[in-house]
Design a protein around this motif. Structure first.
Motif, mmCIF file in Angstrom:
data_model
loop_
_atom_site.group_PDB
_atom_site.id
_atom_site.type_symbol
_atom_site.label_atom_id
_atom_site.label_comp_id
_atom_site.label_asym_id
_atom_site.label_seq_id
_atom_site.Cartn_x
_atom_site.Cartn_y
_atom_site.Cartn_z
ATOM 1 N N LYS A 96 0.805 -1.233 0.000
ATOM 2 C CA LYS A 96 0.000 0.000 0.000
ATOM 3 C C LYS A 96 0.832 1.273 0.000
ATOM 4 N N PRO A 97 1.924 1.357 0.790
ATOM 5 C CA PRO A 97 2.727 2.591 0.765
ATOM 6 C C PRO A 97 3.359 2.893 -0.593
ATOM 7 N N TYR A 98 3.421 1.893 -1.464
ATOM 8 C CA TYR A 98 3.977 2.100 -2.809
ATOM 9 C C TYR A 98 2.897 2.508 -3.815
ATOM 10 N N ASN A 128 -0.114 -3.663 -16.352
ATOM 11 C CA ASN A 128 1.242 -4.157 -16.601
ATOM 12 C C ASN A 128 2.252 -3.426 -15.722
ATOM 13 N N SER A 129 2.086 -2.118 -15.648
ATOM 14 C CA SER A 129 2.999 -1.297 -14.851
ATOM 15 C C SER A 129 2.908 -1.660 -13.373
ATOM 16 N N VAL A 130 1.676 -1.845 -12.879
ATOM 17 C CA VAL A 130 1.477 -2.186 -11.466
ATOM 18 C C VAL A 130 2.044 -3.571 -11.168
ATOM 19 N N GLU A 172 8.911 -6.131 -8.638
ATOM 20 C CA GLU A 172 10.208 -5.512 -8.343
ATOM 21 C C GLU A 172 10.281 -4.969 -6.915
ATOM 22 N N VAL A 173 9.193 -4.388 -6.426
ATOM 23 C CA VAL A 173 9.178 -3.882 -5.045
ATOM 24 C C VAL A 173 9.412 -5.026 -4.062
ATOM 25 N N LEU A 174 8.798 -6.166 -4.322
ATOM 26 C CA LEU A 174 8.938 -7.320 -3.440
ATOM 27 C C LEU A 174 10.236 -8.096 -3.682
ATOM 28 N N LYS A 175 11.012 -7.663 -4.692
ATOM 29 C CA LYS A 175 12.274 -8.328 -5.055
ATOM 30 C C LYS A 175 12.046 -9.808 -5.341
#
Length: 325
Positions: A125-127, A256-258, A264-267
């Motif tokens: 959520k913060p992203y 697609n972007s989300v 990538e955020v979650l690696k």
């Protein structure tokens, strides 16, 4: 020299039958010129290698090896086809990390986080990742039905927090149905997430690491014949899965972007398949799956095929990525 690949399947949850089917498809599809494939069944009461005659040989958990007729075999890589626990929630990932054995799924932390719907959505959520409005209940809590309905509204979804394949999920239309829905969810987990109903187009987005690059696969539109995308819709043909999805170019670019951002955020590494519903033109994340179904009829293989990636290439690439890392 050919690599020894253990394909782990089964598991401890209600999803074990689906996992066995996924694992069997991987076993049958892997390129036999490059890999020696071994079926390994993981159950609470036994970990066994199953040979071509269906004979079982115990896995030595000390080093994840198997001995057949005095010949010990170790594995160069593990292909993870376990849906649910212990393959999708971090336990097997941690075990293989300790043994320094490469595996095709994401890391231990990522698996544990994404398997916990409440924690995963909270981290994202913060992203700026949009989600449904939610309310949490744990087993033994006093259930404040008016507070729940005041926050999430009706209809709403009551879900087991840590479960897959729509086990423990109920769509609730009336306050009187809440208690039964909670009982269903608590059969799967001692934590529950209750979410507002999002009325819009549902899509599934596969994201993988392919030849060293993060790749978003063609989007699948989900049209369930039932009230929602439940177990029967997913596995018994009671839905339409349309790839590519019938959405606008703008919607496609947004989701697609989300989906790429979430990966990538979650690696993340390995496979992921996440579900979204468009509300007011914006994709809202439902959940992230890190060991999605891998049968020919499953969504991720369908998406890979639409991208020109065969099952053999999809599975082989996952192994090569794991070995490279």
């Amino acid at each position: 020299m050919k690599k020894n690949i253990a394909i782990i399947m089964g598991g401890y949850s209600s999803e074990y039958e689906i996992s066995l089917k996924s694992g069997q498809v991987v076993f049958e599809t892997l390129d036999k010129e490059h890999y020696n494939a071994f079926r390994v069944h993981i159950f609470k009461n036994k970990w066994v290698y199953v040979d071509e005659n269906e004979a079982e040989f115990p896995i030595d958990k000390n080093d994840f090896s198997v001995t057949v007729e005095g010949q010990k075999t170790t594995f160069d890589c593990v292909f993870n086809a376990i849906h649910g626990t212990p393959g999708e929630d971090g336990y097997m990932q941690g075990y293989f990390q300790l043994l320094n054995i490469p595996h095709t799924s994401c890391g231990m932390y990522q698996a544990a986080l994404t398997f916990n719907k409440r924690d995963c959505l909270s981290v994202l959520k913060p992203y700026g990742i949009k989600t449904a409005t939610s309310y949490y209940v744990n087993y033994g809590d006093t259930v404040d039905e008016p507070a729940i309905i005041d926050k999430v509204g009706l209809p709403c979804f009551v879900k087991a927090n840590k479960a897959g394949s729509s086990f423990g999920v109920t769509k609730v239309y009336k306050k009187e149905e809440l208690q039964y829905a909670l009982e269903v969810a608590f059969k799967e987990d001692d934590e529950v997430i209750i979410e507002s109903f999002l009325d819009g187009t549902e899509v599934s987005v596969g994201v993988i690491t392919y030849k060293g690059e993060v790749k978003v696969l063609p989007i699948t539109e989900i049209v369930s014949d039932n009230d929602f995308f439940d177990y029967k819709a997913k596995y018994l043909g009671e839905s339409q899965e349309i790839t590519p999805a019938r959405i606008s170019k703008e919607q496609e670019e947004k989701v697609n972007s989300v989906a790429k951002k979430v990966y990538e955020v979650l690696k993340m590494t390995g496979f992921s398949r996440s579900e979204y519903i468009f509300k007011d033109g914006e994709p809202h994340l439902l959940e992230v799956n890190t060991v999605p179904g891998l049968t020919k009829a499953s969504i991720l293989p369908q998406q890979a095929a639409a991208a020109g990636i065969s099952l053999g290439e999809l599975f082989g690439n996952a192994i090569e990525e794991a070995l490279a890392n």
